[in-house]
Design an enzyme around this catalytic site. Structure first.
Site, mmCIF file in Angstrom:
data_model
loop_
_atom_site.group_PDB
_atom_site.id
_atom_site.type_symbol
_atom_site.label_atom_id
_atom_site.label_comp_id
_atom_site.label_asym_id
_atom_site.label_seq_id
_atom_site.Cartn_x
_atom_site.Cartn_y
_atom_site.Cartn_z
ATOM 1 N N GLU A 193 0.609 -1.044 0.091
ATOM 2 C CA GLU A 193 -0.117 -0.015 0.072
ATOM 3 C C GLU A 193 0.898 1.363 -0.153
ATOM 4 O OE1 GLU A 193 -3.543 -0.294 2.117
ATOM 5 O OE2 GLU A 193 -3.869 2.014 2.336
ATOM 6 N N ARG A 194 0.608 2.149 -1.068
ATOM 7 C CA ARG A 194 1.452 3.296 -1.221
ATOM 8 C C ARG A 194 3.016 3.053 -1.401
ATOM 9 N NH1 ARG A 194 -3.034 5.793 -2.616
ATOM 10 N NH2 ARG A 194 -4.458 5.891 -0.786
ATOM 11 N N LYS A 313 -4.486 -0.416 13.728
ATOM 12 C CA LYS A 313 -5.270 0.807 13.068
ATOM 13 C C LYS A 313 -6.844 0.460 13.601
ATOM 14 C CE LYS A 313 -6.588 2.721 8.538
ATOM 15 N NZ LYS A 313 -6.010 2.819 7.380
ATOM 16 N N GLU A 317 -10.903 4.439 9.054
ATOM 17 C CA GLU A 317 -10.998 4.096 7.471
ATOM 18 C C GLU A 317 -11.617 2.633 7.195
ATOM 19 O OE1 GLU A 317 -7.184 4.968 5.666
ATOM 20 O OE2 GLU A 317 -7.773 7.023 5.343
ATOM 21 N N ARG A 360 -11.591 17.841 9.966
ATOM 22 C CA ARG A 360 -10.763 16.738 10.015
ATOM 23 C C ARG A 360 -9.631 16.908 10.734
ATOM 24 N NH1 ARG A 360 -8.914 13.281 5.037
ATOM 25 N NH2 ARG A 360 -7.091 11.994 5.843
ATOM 26 N N ASP A 389 -3.293 14.224 7.144
ATOM 27 C CA ASP A 389 -2.834 12.909 6.648
ATOM 28 C C ASP A 389 -1.644 13.080 5.722
ATOM 29 O OD1 ASP A 389 -2.560 10.394 5.941
ATOM 30 O OD2 ASP A 389 -4.544 10.323 4.371
ATOM 31 N N GLU A 411 4.692 9.337 14.024
ATOM 32 C CA GLU A 411 4.747 8.607 12.741
ATOM 33 C C GLU A 411 4.836 9.329 11.541
ATOM 34 O OE1 GLU A 411 0.777 6.603 11.933
ATOM 35 O OE2 GLU A 411 1.469 5.287 10.474
ATOM 36 N N GLU A 417 3.764 9.227 -0.574
ATOM 37 C CA GLU A 417 2.387 8.794 -0.974
ATOM 38 C C GLU A 417 1.886 10.220 -1.741
ATOM 39 O OE1 GLU A 417 -0.145 7.901 2.110
ATOM 40 O OE2 GLU A 417 -2.039 8.350 0.474
HETATM 41 C C1 BDP Z 1 -3.615 7.328 4.188
HETATM 42 C C2 BDP Z 1 -3.285 6.284 3.119
HETATM 43 C C3 BDP Z 1 -3.834 5.158 3.223
HETATM 44 C C4 BDP Z 1 -3.542 4.612 4.715
HETATM 45 C C5 BDP Z 1 -3.814 5.454 5.895
HETATM 46 C C6 BDP Z 1 -3.442 5.259 7.149
HETATM 47 O O1 BDP Z 1 -3.894 6.917 1.874
HETATM 48 O O2 BDP Z 1 -3.315 4.282 2.412
HETATM 49 O O3 BDP Z 1 -4.043 3.126 5.002
HETATM 50 O O4 BDP Z 1 -3.304 6.994 5.339
HETATM 51 O O5 BDP Z 1 -2.368 5.866 7.456
HETATM 52 O O6 BDP Z 1 -2.697 8.342 4.039
HETATM 53 O O7 BDP Z 1 -3.830 4.284 7.697
#
Ligand code: BDP
Length: 696
Positions: A193-194, A313, A317, A360, A389, A411, A417
């Site tokens: 991912e990313r 996490k 999301e 946000r 983000d 973090e 990204e």
């Molecule tokens: C966002 C990303 C996503 C990650 C998320 C995260 O687009 O892919 O899963 O953060 O940090 O920036 O959990």
């Protein structure tokens, strides 16, 4: 007659034929695989002679996997750098020995009575010192622990690679953060991912039977910059990562990383007790769920005795979490923390939560601030640098300073990204440094983010890795610098970004002063350049939805709020009041237009198009200026890089050159898309593309 050193020969009249023979070997093709651990023979004859006299023998007494790693590393790298086999000995037999170890592993080091000094350096710290022993000049690299000695060995190698004086060393080092971690967002199916550097380096299908030799090089690279933990899988975690089969696979990776002082951690899916455990619930207060986590932790520690812990996490999301059972984040984190506590493990619970109405940038603070004090002592909250983000530039997250009782682990995102993937040359250390040095004022002036994060009894910093199967690991040869810089800053957040860049350039590219100064200059301005051509003066989150590469101001109207009157997100006391989440000194400064810095103006304020900035330009003029300036910076980098043709190896030179061409197209696309989009609201003129405007 004395032989002239190579560099002198090159300056004098030199037959073209000879040059043609020599040059290709000097500029041998390189593919970037060696990262900054290049052990090319030192090309300065005088220096070579000095070093050979000071590092002609390696003495590492004792036997253990880490001591073997030290021996192997020093032997390989010193032999390469010095161009001849450097002897391994079990006692000092000559001048110029390099003696490495701990008082426990090495009687020779024990005899030097360094214990008091070593104690002040802690477990991972070390000393590197030139001493005289039995009339021999010896460089001692010593630590309380073998891992510390390994770090010291890498430090010593760095001195040679960067061509420093090693004749009178007296170095004492210890890390500022205890845990220096890479978060891999790697999936079990091999995707990342990313990730922009190929597939995941973890070959889950082959493990545990087949262990890719690359794991060891990964470990070496990390140990060389002090990284001591790897979270192997994506925070969007598959429950199966914790099943018996995958624990065995993770254990095989842990076995390779262990000698290099690197602990394995895993991201855990909060619903695992249900999805792979067969329970009817994952409610963290349910005794059966708690027992499941304990049994799972016992199982993991049975195979990975130095397992670091879980990263989670939750309720973010779409991921499951304690809120699904009307429990708090603290209830959730504590259930997992209690399971790993008997083994010395930790839980890193992420604070990346948002959704629904409202600003946000304020949501995580609202959710986590009331929970301060409710977490067990082995829980970290992992908090991104900014509250939106991982954007090109963000205000620092308001949770820094708001959780005195709960350790926060910053973090950072090493993978690019939202900062140009592996196409754009962007040295992110400057962004991280701005963040770490940000003054929160929560306990008066000077309460920086770094001092807060380092001040907890347990502390650490994590970076989302930019590593993949690409031959050069990171996609862009310059993206390696971000991996390097993350490690160096986690070790010592007081280093300057210029210092880190210089080390990296010398080790990765060349010690030629022209190469060093040119690349350093390119790196120095590269982050601000990207901010300028993507999201200047506090604009944020206007990148295209899925891919996060191209501009999409239309899609993200709510983040920039451009209209016919003006632009920006009002987070002042008349708007969302996000300023209230900061200490008054900080909040007031950003709340007041008179004191709000230009670089975050539109993050905190909605201003009319003709608002005069501190730069004396209107906000519209400033946007036009910044976007063009960013584009011009890329052109300038192209020119600077062009000047290095023939001074660095052709393979990497060409690769970077191609990327810079793509970066220019990317930057222009951002500029033109954003300015034209905003123009539709304000109908103001946007002077010619100004592609060749000179820098102001
Ligand atoms: C966002 C990303 C996503 C990650 C998320 C995260 O687009 O892919 O899963 O953060 O940090 O920036 O959990």
């Amino acid at each position: 007659m004395m032989k002239k050193p190579i560099h002198l020969l090159q300056k004098t009249a030199f037959p073209a034929v000879l040059l043609a023979i020599l040059l290709p070997s000097l500029l041998q093709a390189e593919d970037g695989y060696q990262l900054w651990l290049r052990d090319k023979k030192i090309d300065d004859a005088q220096l070579l002679q000095t070093y050979s006299g000071l590092a002609g023998e390696i003495v590492v007494q004792g036997d253990s996997p880490t001591l073997s790693a030290i021996r192997e590393e020093l032997h390989q790298d010193l032999s390469g750098l010095l161009g001849s086999d450097v002897a391994l000995a079990d006692k000092v037999t000559q001048n110029g020995a390099v003696l490495v170890g701990t008082p426990a592993s090495s009687p020779l080091i024990a005899a030097l009575n360094l214990q008091a000094d070593l104690n002040t350096q802690g477990d991972d710290g070390y000393i590197v010192r030139s001493v005289t022993s039995n009339n021999n000049t010896v460089t001692v690299i010593a630590s309380k622990t073998e891992t510390g000695a390994l770090y010291g060995a890498f430090h010593f190698l760095r001195l040679l690679q960067t061509q420093q004086d090693i004749s009178h060393l007296d170095i004492s080092e210890k890390p500022k953060f205890q845990r220096r971690l890479l978060n891999h967002w790697d999936n079990l199916n091999g995707s990342v991912e990313r990730g922009y550097a190929g597939k995941s380096i973890w070959q889950w299908d082959d493990l545990p039977g087949k262990v890719d030799p690359r794991y060891k090089d990964y470990a070496r690279a990390n140990a060389s910059i002090g990284i001591n933990g790897a979270i192997l899988n994506n925070v969007n975690a598959k429950p199966e990562q914790l099943d018996a089969e995958h624990i065995k696979k993770a254990a095989a990776i842990a076995d390779v990383l262990r000698p290099y002082g690197i602990h394995v951690y895993l991201s855990a899916n909060f619903a695992a007790p249900k999805s792979i455990g067969g329970l009817s619930t994952a409610d963290p207060l349910d005794p059966a769920v708690q027992a499941w986590w304990k049994a799972k932790a016992d199982e993991i520690y049975g195979l990975i005795p130095d397992f670091g812990g879980f990263l989670v996490k939750a309720n973010s999301e779409g991921q499951p979490g304690p809120r699904d059972y009307h429990r708090t984040h603290a209830d959730g984190a504590n259930a997992l923390a209690d399971a790993v506590a008997p083994h010395g493990g930790v839980v890193m619970w992420r604070c990346f939560v948002y959704g629904g109405a409202g600003d946000r940038a304020m949501q995580a603070y609202k959710e986590f601030k009331p929970l301060d004090g409710a977490f067990h002592s082995n829980v970290f909250l992992q908090v991104k640098n900014g509250p939106i983000d991982f954007q090109p530039r963000e205000m620092f997250h308001p949770l820094y300073g708001a959780l005195p009782k709960t350790p926060i682990m910053p973090e950072l995102e090493i993978t690019q990204e939202n900062t140009g993937h592996s196409t754009d040359l962007v040295y992110l250390a400057n962004m991280w440094k701005e963040f770490l040095d940000s003054d929160t004022y929560v306990s008066g002036q000077g309460t920086t983010v770094a001092s807060i994060a380092q001040g907890y009894p347990i502390n650490g910093m994590a970076g989302v890795a930019n590593i993949g199967t690409d031959r050069n690991w990171c996609g862009h040869d310059f993206a390696q610098a971000n991996w390097y810089a993350f490690g160096r800053l986690a070790w010592n957040s007081s280093l300057t970004t210029d210092q880190i860049a210089e080390e990296w350039i010398r080790m990765t590219w060349s010690n030629d002063p022209k190469v060093v100064s040119t690349i350093q200059d390119m790196m120095r301005g590269s982050w601000e350049a990207m901010v300028s051509y993507e999201m200047p003066i506090g604009l944020t989150h206007i990148m295209e939805g899925g891919d996060h590469y191209a501009p999409a101001p239309k899609q993200f109207q709510d983040y920039h709020r451009a209209d016919e009157h003006g632009i920006g997100y009002d987070r002042s006391s008349t708007g969302s009041n996000a300023v209230s989440e900061y200490a008054p000194e900080v909040g007031n400064k950003y709340n007041d237009l008179a004191t709000c810095p230009d670089n975050l103006l539109l993050w905190f304020h909605h201003v009319p198009w003709d608002y005069k900035m501190k730069s004396d330009r209107t906000v519209w003029e400033e946007l036009c200026f910044r976007y063009n300036d960013g584009v011009n910076d890329v052109k300038n980098m192209q020119k600077q890089w062009g000047d290095l043709r023939g001074k660095v190896d052709t393979e990497r030179f060409t690769a970077v050159q191609k990327k810079l061409d793509m970066q220019l197209a990317h930057a222009k696309n951002w500029r033109d898309t954003c300015l034209h989009f905003f123009q539709d609201f304000n109908h103001l003129s946007y002077a010619p593309p100004a592609d060749d405007a000179t820098k102001h």
